[in-house]
Scaffold this motif. Structure first.
Motif, PDB file in Angstrom:
ATOM      1  N   ASP A 285      33.506  38.511  43.544  1.00 23.28           N
ATOM      2  CA  ASP A 285      34.481  39.584  43.340  1.00 23.28           C
ATOM      3  C   ASP A 285      35.331  39.820  44.580  1.00 23.28           C
ATOM      4  OD1 ASP A 285      33.894  40.089  40.703  1.00 23.28           O
ATOM      5  OD2 ASP A 285      32.377  41.604  41.148  1.00 23.28           O
ATOM      6  N   GLY A 301      39.116  33.019  44.300  1.00 22.59           N
ATOM      7  CA  GLY A 301      37.981  33.832  44.679  1.00 22.59           C
ATOM      8  C   GLY A 301      37.265  33.195  45.861  1.00 22.59           C
ATOM      9  N   GLN A 320      38.150  37.305  37.172  1.00 22.55           N
ATOM     10  CA  GLN A 320      38.295  36.801  38.541  1.00 22.55           C
ATOM     11  C   GLN A 320      39.722  36.343  38.809  1.00 22.55           C
ATOM     12  OE1 GLN A 320      36.603  33.000  39.997  1.00 22.55           O
ATOM     13  NE2 GLN A 320      35.470  34.271  41.468  1.00 22.55           N
ATOM     14  N   THR A 326      34.364  41.244  37.993  1.00 22.61           N
ATOM     15  CA  THR A 326      33.852  40.518  36.824  1.00 22.61           C
ATOM     16  C   THR A 326      32.832  41.370  36.082  1.00 22.61           C
ATOM     17  OG1 THR A 326      32.169  39.483  38.200  1.00 22.61           O
ATOM     18  CG2 THR A 326      34.232  38.278  37.901  1.00 22.61           C
TER      19      THR A 326
END
Length: 913
Positions: A285, A301, A320, A326
C-alpha cells in the motif's frame, strides 16, 4: 518619506484581509497557449479585472501573487482593497505596497489570493473595503527556537538554527514530512582520469531566520546560511524562502546559492533539498510516482501486485494501481495472501535527467543490490510522490529538464522512513567545471588583450573571468498529502510546478497606469505599415523562442540566456567565439521582451522573459566578492568576460518582473546592485581605452550612458520602493551635474561621487570635449530617462536629454551647427537610435523630426528584403536539420524591437504607407 521595508510594514501594520490597514509610512517544450493580441479597438477592461496568464483558470489553485499598477495620484498610501471572484463573491485578499509615486500615492501594490478558492476565469481586485471574505487564514507563531506556520491545512515548523530548514510538517495531527536539509557534494578534481577524486559532503547550517510576511493570506519565511562539511569548512552561502498560502496543502521553496569556492579545486557535483517521509502503510500500500512527458505518469507500488504468476484478485490490482489501500488480506486470493512476502519490495528509485532529451528511471530493492532500468523518456517535468494510503509527499522542481542535469531520488521506501532528494544539479552528472576556458593565449598586457578583442571580440584579462560570486535560484514545490492522490491530480500537480498559476492585468491596464515610461502602445494592424511592423515583431520573438528549442539553449547555468551572433558559414551561433557567444543582456533583449509582453499579454513571451530574468539576474551578476554588484559582458562563459559592468547588472532589466509578480528574490538582487557605482573606479569599464578622460580629484569617472543610465535604474527603483528622499536627491545631483556640463550628455562622462554627503554628483573633467558612443543609449538609458523626466521636474536636464535625442542621429551639418563639431558617435545602431529621434519629436511636437525618425527606422530594410521566413538546412551541412535566418543578430533584434515598439507609441501618427 522614509525607508519602509516590507518587514517593517508587516511588523507595524495590523493587516486585515484585503487592506493595507494602518500603514504608517511613505506616501519550452511546446510554448504555452497565447492570449489573443490586444488591439486599440478592444474596450478597456472592467475595473479591477484580471486575467490568468495562460488564458484559463488553473486546474490547481496553490495560491497566487501579482503586482498591480496605479496611475499617479489615484490612490493614497493607506488605501484598502478587496477581491471578488467571477461571480462577484468576496475572496480573501492580502495586500502590501511595492512602490510609490513621488507624491506619495501608490504606484504598485502586491496582492495575494489563497489556495483552494475558485477564483474563476476573471477575478477582480478593487480599491476600497469590501464585504468580509470567509475562509482559512495562514498564521505564524514565533518562538525562541523555531517558527511555526499553519495554513489551516498543514502546519510546518522551521528551526532558527541547526541543519534542518524544516523540522516537520503535520497534517491532521500526523507527521507527513520531516528533517528537510540542503545537501551538496563537491569533488577536488574535475574527473578521475589521472588520479583519485576526493568527494566531500556538505549540509546546510542556518545563520538567520526572518519572518517576512505573517499572513493572513500569505506567509513568507526567509532562511540564510552556508553549507558546512564534517571537517568544518563553510562555503556556498544560500538563501531559502518558504511561501505558505492560506488553505494550501503545499509550500513553495525558492532556493538560491552563490558559488564562492576556488574553481581550480572545487568541482560541485550535486546540490539538492533532502527530506524524510514517514511510511506507515504495508509495503503493497506504498506508492511511488514520477511524472512523465505530455501528462504521462510512472506509477508503481513498492511491492507490486500485478503481473504475478498468481492473481491476487481484480479488486486488489485495481486498488493498488489507483493508489488506494488494497482490500484486507483476507479478501485476496489464497496463493498471493500466503506468499506475498516472497514478492520483491523495491526501496530505492531514481529519475535522472542528464540532458534535455532523455531521462531514465531506475530502481533497486535496497543498497548493496543491483539497479534495474525501469523506464525511459524524453523530458520529465520533474515531479514525484512517495507515500501511501495514510499520507505522503509530492514534490516537484521547476524547469527540471530545461536546467539539466537534474535528478529525483527516493531511498528506503521499504523502511519506516523514506528519504527524498530533489537534486537541482544531479550527482550522477560530471562535476561542474567552472574554470576559465583558455590559458590566456599569451595576453599579458592591455595592448595584447586589445589584439584579442580585435580577433574574437573577447575582452580578456587574466584572473577576471572568475565564477566566484555567481548564483543560481531554483523553485521547488512540496505537498503534504493525506493519502496517495489520483493519477490525474498528480499530473495536475506536475503541470502547476512547471507553469505556476500567474494572474496579471490586461495590457490596457498597464498602459493606462502610465508605468514604465509611456514608451509603448497596444498592437495595431490597421494600416499596411503598422501591420508590417507588428508582423516582424511577432516573427522575431517566435524565431528566438524556436531557437531555444532548436539549438538546445538549456542547462543548469545556461537556461534563460540566448546567443549573441550567428555564424552563417557553420550554420551555428558563435558559441565558441569570444564575445559573440552568450548574450548576457547585451543591447537589452530583456527590455524588448518585457515591452513586447506588456503590449500583447502573450503567455509565451512572459515565460521566456521570466526565464531570462532568472538567468541574467543570477548567473550574469556577481553577488559577492571583488565584482559584487556588477555583471559580466557577453562571452563563451557567462562569467568569462573581463568587462564587469553595471550595464549588465542594472535593475532596468529586472524591475518589470519584480513589479508584475512581487518576487522577493528579484527584489533582493535589485537592492544588491545599489552599490555598483562604488565599484566603478576599482573596476573601470574603460580602463583599457587609450585617451580616456581622467577622473580628476573625484572618487570615480563614469560615463553618462551605459554607466549612469544603469545607476539611475538602480537608484530610481530603490527610491520608488522606499520613498526615501536620499535616493531622489542622488538622482537630482546627477541630473543637475549633466545639465551643467558644457555639452550636456555629449560631454560623455564626468568625475563622480558614488557615496558620501554629495553622492551622485558629477563634475566636469572633460573641459570642452565632445564625446558620444553608439552604446550609450542601448542599455536602458532611453527607457530610464523617459521615466526620470516624468518623475523629477528639472527643465534643464530634460533639455539636455532632448538635445542628445535629437542630435545623435542628426545629419553631420546639424551636429556641427549646434555642437561646433560632430559628436563622433558611430552610426552602426542608427535604427535603434531612431527611437531617440522619435522621443524628441514627440516632446517637441516636431512633425519633420518625426518623419526623420521613421526614415532612420526603415533605413536598414527599406523594401522588406529581410523576408520574414527561415531557410531549412539539412544533410551534412549541419549536425541536425535547422531552420535559420542568417540575417538575424540579437543586437539588431533587441534594438529594432525596442525602436519599433517605441516609435509606434511616440510617433505612430506620423507613420505613412
Amino acid at each position: 518619506m522614509t525607508d519602509f521595508s516590507r518587514r517593517d510594514f508587516f511588523k507595524t501594520a495590523a493587516l486585515p484581509v484585503g487592506g493595507l490597514g494602518g500603514l504608517a509610512g511613505p506616501a519550452s517544450a511546446a510554448a504555452p497557449a497565447t492570449s489573443p493580441p490586444a488591439t486599440p479597438a478592444e474596450p478597456v477592461p472592467a475595473p479591477g479585472a484580471l486575467r490568468w496568464l495562460d488564458g484559463a483558470a488553473p486546474g490547481l489553485m496553490l495560491g497566487a501573487t501579482l503586482g498591480l499598477p496605479w496611475p499617479r495620484g489615484e490612490l493614497k498610501k493607506d488605501q484598502d482593497f478587496h477581491a471578488l471572484d467571477a461571480q462577484g463573491r468576496p475572496l480573501p485578499l492580502q495586500t502590501w505596497p511595492l512602490a510609490w509615486w513621488p507624491d506619495g500615492s501608490l504606484k504598485w501594490t502586491a496582492h495575494a489570493l489563497p489556495a483552494g478558492v475558485d477564483a474563476g476565469a476573471a477575478p477582480r481586485i478593487l480599491p476600497g473595503r469590501g464585504e468580509a471574505a470567509t475562509g482559512l487564514r495562514v498564521t505564524v507563531r514565533e518562538a525562541s527556537e523555531y517558527v511555526e506556520v499553519d495554513t489551516g491545512v498543514i502546519r510546518a515548523r522551521l528551526p532558527r538554527r541547526g541543519t534542518q530548514l524544516v523540522s516537520g510538517i503535520e497534517r491532521d495531527g500526523r507527521e507527513i514530512l520531516r528533517a528537510a536539509t540542503l545537501v551538496a557534494q563537491a569533488d577536488d578534481k574535475p574527473d578521475a582520469g589521472q588520479c583519485p577524486v576526493t568527494q566531500t559532503r556538505f549540509d546546510s547550517r542556518i545563520d538567520t531566520l526572518v519572518v517576512e510576511q505573517a499572513g493572513p493570506v500569505r506567509a513568507v519565511v526567509k532562511v540564510d546560511g552556508r553549507h558546512r562539511s564534517a571537517a568544518g569548512r563553510e562555503w556556498l552561502p544560500f538563501s531559502v524562502r518558504f511561501y505558505f498560502y492560506a488553505g494550501a496543502e503545499s509550500l513553495r521553496v525558492m532556493h538560491s546559492f552563490v558559488f564562492d569556492g576556488d574553481e581550480q579545486k572545487d568541482f560541485l557535483r550535486g546540490i539538492g533539498l533532502r527530506f524524510e517521509v514517514p511510511l506507515r502503510d504495508a509495503l503493497h500500500d506504498r506508492h511511488v510516482r514520477f511524472a512523465g512527458e505530455a501528462g504521462g505518469l510512472w506509477a508503481e507500488g513498492v511491492r507490486n501486485l500485478t503481473g504475478l504468476r498468481r492473481d491476487p484478485g481484480a479488486a486488489v490490482r485495481e486498488a493498488q494501481l489507483a493508489g488506494r489501500a488494497t482490500p484486507p488480506l483476507a479478501q485476496w486470493s489464497k496463493p498471493v495472501r500466503d506468499l506475498h512476502h516472497r514478492i520483491p519490495a523495491w526501496g530505492d528509485y531514481t529519475l535522472s535527467q542528464l540532458g534535455a532529451d532523455g531521462f531514465e528511471i531506475r530502481k533497486r530493492t535496497q543498497a548493496g543490490h543491483g539497479w534495474i532500468p525501469a523506464a525511459f523518456g524524453r523530458r520529465a517535468p520533474g515531479s514525484g510522490y512517495i507515500g501511501g494510503a495514510s499520507g505522503g509527499v509530492a514534490f516537484g522542481l521547476r524547469d527540471f529538464w530545461q536546467r539539466h542535469p537534474t535528478q529525483l531520488d527516493i531511498r528506503g521506501a521499504i523502511g519506516e522512513t523514506a528519504e527524498v532528494t530533489v537534486w537541482m544539479h544531479s550527482p550522477q552528472a560530471p562535476a561542474m567545471d567552472l574554470r576559465f576556458y583558455h590559458d590566456g593565449l599569451g595576453m599579458e598586457t592591455h595592448e595584447q588583450e586589445l589584439e584579442g578583442l580585435e580577433m574574437t571580440y573577447e575582452d580578456y584579462e587574466k584572473g577576471w573571468g572568475t565564477p566566484v560570486g555567481i548564483a543560481r535560484s531554483s523553485e521547488i514545490t512540496l505537498w503534504a498529502l493525506p493519502a496517495t492522490p489520483s493519477r490525474e491530480r498528480l499530473v495536475q500537480m506536475a503541470a502547476a510546478v512547471q507553469s505556476p498559476p500567474q494572474l496579471a492585468a490586461h495590457p490596457a491596464r498597464y498602459l493606462q497606469a502610465g508605468v514604465f515610461g509611456r514608451l509603448w502602445s497596444l498592437p495595431d494592424r490597421s494600416t499596411p505599415a503598422r501591420r508590417r511592423i507588428e508582423d516582424k515583431l511577432d516573427f522575431l520573438f517566435d524565431f528566438y523562442r524556436n531557437e531555444v528549442e532548436q539549438r538546445h539553449w538549456y542547462g543548469f547555468w545556461d537556461y534563460g540566456d540566448i546567443r549573441h551572433t550567428y555564424d552563417a558559414d557553420r550554420h551555428e551561433w558563435r558559441y565558441d567565439v569570444g564575445g559573440f557567444a552568450w548574450d548576457n543582456s547585451e543591447l537589452s533583449p530583456d527590455l524588448w521582451l518585457w515591452y513586447a509582453w506588456l503590449r500583447s499579454g502573450r503567455a509565451d513571451i512572459f515565460r521566456f522573459a521570466e526565464a531570462m530574468v532568472r538567468h541574467t539576474s543570477e548567473v550574469d551578476i556577481y553577488h559577492l566578492g571583488r565584482f559584487q554588484g556588477l555583471g559580466s559582458r557577453h562571452n563563451v562563459q557567462h562569467w568569462g568576460c573581463s568587462a564587469k559592468q553595471a550595464r549588465i547588472s542594472t535593475s532596468a532589466y529586472r524591475r518589470f518582473y519584480y513589479y508584475l509578480t512581487a518576487d522577493e528574490r528579484t527584489g533582493d538582487i535589485m537592492r544588491e546592485v545599489l552599490s555598483a557605482d562604488a565599484k566603478m573606479d576599482e573596476v573601470d569599464p574603460v580602463r583599457k581605452i587609450a585617451g580616456r578622460v581622467d577622473k580628476g580629484p573625484w572618487p570615480a569617472r563614469i560615463g553618462f550612458g551605459t554607466d549612469w543610465g544603469s545607476i539611475v535604474a538602480n537608484v530610481l527603483t530603490e527610491w520608488e520602493r522606499t520613498g526615501d528622499p536620499r535616493w531622489r536627491d542622488k538622482l537630482v545631483r546627477g541630473m543637475k551635474g549633466i545639465a551643467a556640463m558644457p555639452h550636456g550628455f555629449f560631454t560623455g562622462s564626468g568625475g563622480y561621487e558614488p557615496t558620501g554627503p554629495n553622492e551622485g554628483a558629477f563634475h566636469n573633467v572633460s573641459g570642452d570635449r565632445i564625446s558620444a558612443s553608439h552604446l550609450s543609449a542601448v542599455f536602458g538609458l532611453v527607457e530610464m530617462m523617459a521615466e526620470l523626466v516624468e518623475l523629477i521636474d528639472l527643465p534643464e536636464f530634460k533639455q539636455a536629454w532632448l538635445q542628445y535625442c535629437e542630435l545623435y542621429n542628426a545629419p553631420r551639418e546639424e551636429q556641427v551647427r549646434v555642437l561646433g563639431k560632430p559628436h563622433g558617435g558611430s552610426p552602426v545602431l542608427s535604427v535603434g537610435h531612431s527611437r531617440l529621434s522619435a522621443y524628441a519629436a514627440k516632446h517637441k511636437q516636431d512633425p519633420a523630426l518625426a518623419r526623420r525618425a521613421w526614415r532612420e527606422f526603415w533605413a536598414d530594410d527599406p523594401r522588406g528584403a529581410k523576408t520574414l521566413k527561415t531557410s531549412r538546412i539539412t544533410g551534412p551541412l549541419a549536425l541536425n536539420p535547422v531552420d535559420e535566418a542568417p540575417w538575424i543578430s540579437t543586437n539588431d533584434t533587441a534594438q529594432w524591437g525596442l525602436a519599433a515598439i517605441q516609435n509606434l507609441a511616440l510617433i505612430g501618427d506620423q507613420l505613412t504607407d
